[in-house]
Design a protein around this motif. Structure first.
Motif, PDB file in Angstrom:
ATOM      1  N   TYR A  48       7.814  -0.285  12.481  1.00  0.00           N
ATOM      2  CA  TYR A  48       8.866  -1.303  12.483  1.00  0.00           C
ATOM      3  C   TYR A  48       8.791  -2.136  11.212  1.00  0.00           C
ATOM      4  O   TYR A  48       7.705  -2.499  10.752  1.00  0.00           O
ATOM      5  CB  TYR A  48       8.736  -2.201  13.713  1.00  0.00           C
ATOM      6  CG  TYR A  48       9.395  -1.589  14.938  1.00  0.00           C
ATOM      7  CD1 TYR A  48      10.663  -1.987  15.345  1.00  0.00           C
ATOM      8  CD2 TYR A  48       8.754  -0.581  15.655  1.00  0.00           C
ATOM      9  CE1 TYR A  48      11.276  -1.404  16.440  1.00  0.00           C
ATOM     10  CE2 TYR A  48       9.355   0.006  16.757  1.00  0.00           C
ATOM     11  CZ  TYR A  48      10.619  -0.413  17.147  1.00  0.00           C
ATOM     12  OH  TYR A  48      11.222   0.172  18.236  1.00  0.00           O
ATOM     13  N   ALA A  49       9.950  -2.413  10.657  1.00  0.00           N
ATOM     14  CA  ALA A  49      10.016  -3.191   9.426  1.00  0.00           C
ATOM     15  C   ALA A  49       9.686  -4.650   9.714  1.00  0.00           C
ATOM     16  O   ALA A  49      10.298  -5.274  10.585  1.00  0.00           O
ATOM     17  CB  ALA A  49      11.402  -3.081   8.811  1.00  0.00           C
ATOM     18  N   ALA A  50       8.715  -5.189   8.984  1.00  0.00           N
ATOM     19  CA  ALA A  50       8.351  -6.603   9.139  1.00  0.00           C
ATOM     20  C   ALA A  50       9.305  -7.493   8.353  1.00  0.00           C
ATOM     21  O   ALA A  50       9.365  -8.703   8.586  1.00  0.00           O
ATOM     22  CB  ALA A  50       6.917  -6.823   8.663  1.00  0.00           C
ATOM     23  N   GLU A  51      10.039  -6.911   7.407  1.00  0.00           N
ATOM     24  CA  GLU A  51      11.061  -7.613   6.639  1.00  0.00           C
ATOM     25  C   GLU A  51      12.079  -6.577   6.193  1.00  0.00           C
ATOM     26  O   GLU A  51      11.888  -5.369   6.385  1.00  0.00           O
ATOM     27  CB  GLU A  51      10.449  -8.307   5.422  1.00  0.00           C
ATOM     28  CG  GLU A  51       9.730  -7.360   4.474  1.00  0.00           C
ATOM     29  CD  GLU A  51       9.039  -8.083   3.335  1.00  0.00           C
ATOM     30  OE1 GLU A  51       9.614  -8.103   2.225  1.00  0.00           O
ATOM     31  OE2 GLU A  51       7.937  -8.627   3.567  1.00  0.00           O
ATOM     32  N   ASP A  52      13.178  -7.012   5.617  1.00  0.00           N
ATOM     33  CA  ASP A  52      14.179  -6.072   5.129  1.00  0.00           C
ATOM     34  C   ASP A  52      13.586  -5.204   4.021  1.00  0.00           C
ATOM     35  O   ASP A  52      12.984  -5.725   3.072  1.00  0.00           O
ATOM     36  CB  ASP A  52      15.397  -6.813   4.577  1.00  0.00           C
ATOM     37  CG  ASP A  52      16.201  -7.524   5.659  1.00  0.00           C
ATOM     38  OD1 ASP A  52      15.823  -7.413   6.842  1.00  0.00           O
ATOM     39  OD2 ASP A  52      17.188  -8.185   5.310  1.00  0.00           O
ATOM     40  N   VAL A  53      13.753  -3.888   4.142  1.00  0.00           N
ATOM     41  CA  VAL A  53      13.224  -2.945   3.150  1.00  0.00           C
ATOM     42  C   VAL A  53      14.274  -1.854   2.924  1.00  0.00           C
ATOM     43  O   VAL A  53      14.815  -1.307   3.891  1.00  0.00           O
ATOM     44  CB  VAL A  53      11.907  -2.282   3.610  1.00  0.00           C
ATOM     45  CG1 VAL A  53      11.326  -1.432   2.484  1.00  0.00           C
ATOM     46  CG2 VAL A  53      10.899  -3.304   4.088  1.00  0.00           C
ATOM     47  N   GLU A  54      14.520  -1.503   1.671  1.00  0.00           N
ATOM     48  CA  GLU A  54      15.436  -0.402   1.381  1.00  0.00           C
ATOM     49  C   GLU A  54      14.661   0.903   1.292  1.00  0.00           C
ATOM     50  O   GLU A  54      13.660   0.993   0.581  1.00  0.00           O
ATOM     51  CB  GLU A  54      16.193  -0.636   0.082  1.00  0.00           C
ATOM     52  CG  GLU A  54      17.235   0.458  -0.189  1.00  0.00           C
ATOM     53  CD  GLU A  54      18.127   0.154  -1.369  1.00  0.00           C
ATOM     54  OE1 GLU A  54      18.368   1.091  -2.164  1.00  0.00           O
ATOM     55  OE2 GLU A  54      18.559  -1.009  -1.511  1.00  0.00           O
ATOM     56  N   VAL A  55      15.122   1.902   2.027  1.00  0.00           N
ATOM     57  CA  VAL A  55      14.499   3.225   2.031  1.00  0.00           C
ATOM     58  C   VAL A  55      15.581   4.277   1.842  1.00  0.00           C
ATOM     59  O   VAL A  55      16.521   4.360   2.647  1.00  0.00           O
ATOM     60  CB  VAL A  55      13.752   3.503   3.357  1.00  0.00           C
ATOM     61  CG1 VAL A  55      13.113   4.900   3.324  1.00  0.00           C
ATOM     62  CG2 VAL A  55      12.697   2.441   3.625  1.00  0.00           C
ATOM     63  N   GLY A  56      15.471   5.052   0.778  1.00  0.00           N
ATOM     64  CA  GLY A  56      16.403   6.153   0.565  1.00  0.00           C
ATOM     65  C   GLY A  56      17.857   5.731   0.535  1.00  0.00           C
ATOM     66  O   GLY A  56      18.733   6.492   0.965  1.00  0.00           O
ATOM     67  N   GLY A  57      18.137   4.518   0.054  1.00  0.00           N
ATOM     68  CA  GLY A  57      19.506   4.051  -0.016  1.00  0.00           C
ATOM     69  C   GLY A  57      20.000   3.352   1.233  1.00  0.00           C
ATOM     70  O   GLY A  57      21.145   2.894   1.278  1.00  0.00           O
ATOM     71  N   THR A  58      19.160   3.237   2.255  1.00  0.00           N
ATOM     72  CA  THR A  58      19.519   2.539   3.492  1.00  0.00           C
ATOM     73  C   THR A  58      18.707   1.255   3.601  1.00  0.00           C
ATOM     74  O   THR A  58      17.489   1.264   3.385  1.00  0.00           O
ATOM     75  CB  THR A  58      19.241   3.422   4.721  1.00  0.00           C
ATOM     76  OG1 THR A  58      20.100   4.559   4.699  1.00  0.00           O
ATOM     77  CG2 THR A  58      19.455   2.655   6.019  1.00  0.00           C
TER      78      THR A  58
END
Length: 392
Positions: free
Chosen positions: A287-297
């Motif tokens: 689960y993301a603990a903060e906003d993170v961009e992965v692969g353009g999402t």
């Protein structure tokens, strides 16, 4: 429709990787999926994205315990060490590193080799065909992990039932789930107490001895570690032994090439680990603990991410001709044992087991072939066979 796809993609017999993974890799961004139980999640299918999520501490396994996380069974099994973040996870990893050393694993190799040959001797003494899963792969893997942990021989059959319970996705009642869970934990807790009182030359005793002022371990944590080793060291390895044999026997130059060049076995084990998509679906979301961009999402804080190791290891963006088995593949940095903080701490043991199992089968049964019924396990998380009839 909300654009959320049903997951896992893999269904049915065999070890093929569903075409839906290739389609997902080719689409921009991540894929939104829903498993049979739990919340929807983002699915990672590309190698670079998988490495990012697995290695980025902004993605937490511990946060999963606060959610109705995506899974294939109704009950939520305890994640043990997989469900820990810093500072507890690094502390336990340091203790494991002190006790679960490369020297300890290599010291076990002659015993593992001898066990493989003993099981083949017993198997061939009963006739000219056998069930490779029941008579070789399963007893081989359970005896190795039990030997490592120090489980007495008379108690080892119990472990087969416990792994069947953990990996089965056939719905079971909460009462059955809790009864199996309690039985395993109760047994391991008693074994931990016994090793505290009278240490032996086994991994549990070594973990207890490895403690110091900085790194300590409770009885519950020792039980969780034993549970993780049981899961990683029994069902998965047993499945991979027969999966590897199946791939080698059906590849045009697989088995014959290893017969001609047995020194290729270590490289072959790495390639087979990359090539075989062991899990029917991703497990234990992060689960993301903060906003993170992965692969353009943009994965927003509080959203779950599932990583498909099998799909990442077939990514043409990382591996040349990824759907071709290349037993001498170079620079084979696969994700078969995950990556980052939760890289499988039993990887060295798995490699020893798989190498020695293949070497023994090649040496003793060079004419090995499928000679009867092959039954693939239905509705399970770990892909493999329940029956694999061979002759020699």
């Amino acid at each position: 429709m909300d654009g959320t796809e049903s997951y896992p993609f893999n269904h049915g017999a065999g070890l093929a990787l569903d075409d839906a993974y290739a389609e997902a890799r080719e689409r921009p961004g991540l894929t939104r999926v829903r498993m049979p139980f739990g919340e929807p999640a983002w699915l990672v299918t590309r190698y670079a994205d998988a490495r990012q999520v697995l290695g980025d501490r902004r993605f937490s396994t511990q946060l999963a315990t606060e959610h109705d996380w995506a899974r294939v069974i109704p009950m939520r099994a305890e994640m043990g060490i997989l469900g820990l973040d810093a500072p507890d996870h690094p502390r336990l990893r340091r203790l494991v590193a002190k006790a679960f050393t490369a020297a300890r694993i290599e010291g076990l190799r002659p015993w593992v080799r001898d066990l493989a040959h003993r099981l083949i001797t017993d198997m061939t003494a009963e006739g000219d065909t056998a069930d490779l899963a029941e008579q070789f792969a399963l007893p081989f893997s359970v005896q190795v992990i039990c030997e490592l942990l120090g489980v007495p021989p008379e108690d080892r059959p119990k472990f087969r039932g416990w792994t069947d319970w953990v990996f089965s996705t056939v719905p079971i009642s909460p009462e059955e789930f809790m009864a199996n869970h309690a039985a395993f934990r109760g047994y391991m807790a008693a074994l931990v107490d016994a090793r505290r009182e009278a240490p032996r030359d086994d991994l549990l005793s070594a973990l207890i001895r490895a403690q110091d002022d900085e790194d300590t371990i409770s009885s519950d944590e020792l039980v969780d570690l034993a549970n993780s080793l049981l899961l990683a060291g029994h069902e998965t390895t047993a499945s991979q032994v027969t999966n590897f044999v199946d791939v080698l026997l059906h590849d045009a130059r697989g088995w014959s090439r290893l017969l001609a060049d047995p020194d290729l076995v270590p490289s072959a084990v790495e390639e087979l680990t990359r090539f075989v998509p062991l899990m029917s679906g991703s497990v234990f979301p992060r689960y993301a603990a903060e906003d993170v961009e992965v692969g353009g999402t943009l994965v927003r804080a509080g959203e779950g991410v599932l990583v498909s190791l099998g799909s990442a290891d077939r990514d043409p963006g990382r591996f040349a001709e990824p759907d071709r088995l290349d037993l001498a593949r170079e620079n084979n940095v696969h994700l078969g044992y995950s990556h980052g903080a939760h890289h499988c701490f039993g990887a060295a043991l798995a490699r020893v087991e798989l190498q020695e199992a293949l070497r023994a089968l090649l040496e003793r049964l060079p004419g090995l072939e499928v000679a009867g019924e092959v039954t693939w396990k239905p509705q399970v998380s770990v892909r493999g066979v329940s029956q694999y009839t061979v002759g020699w």
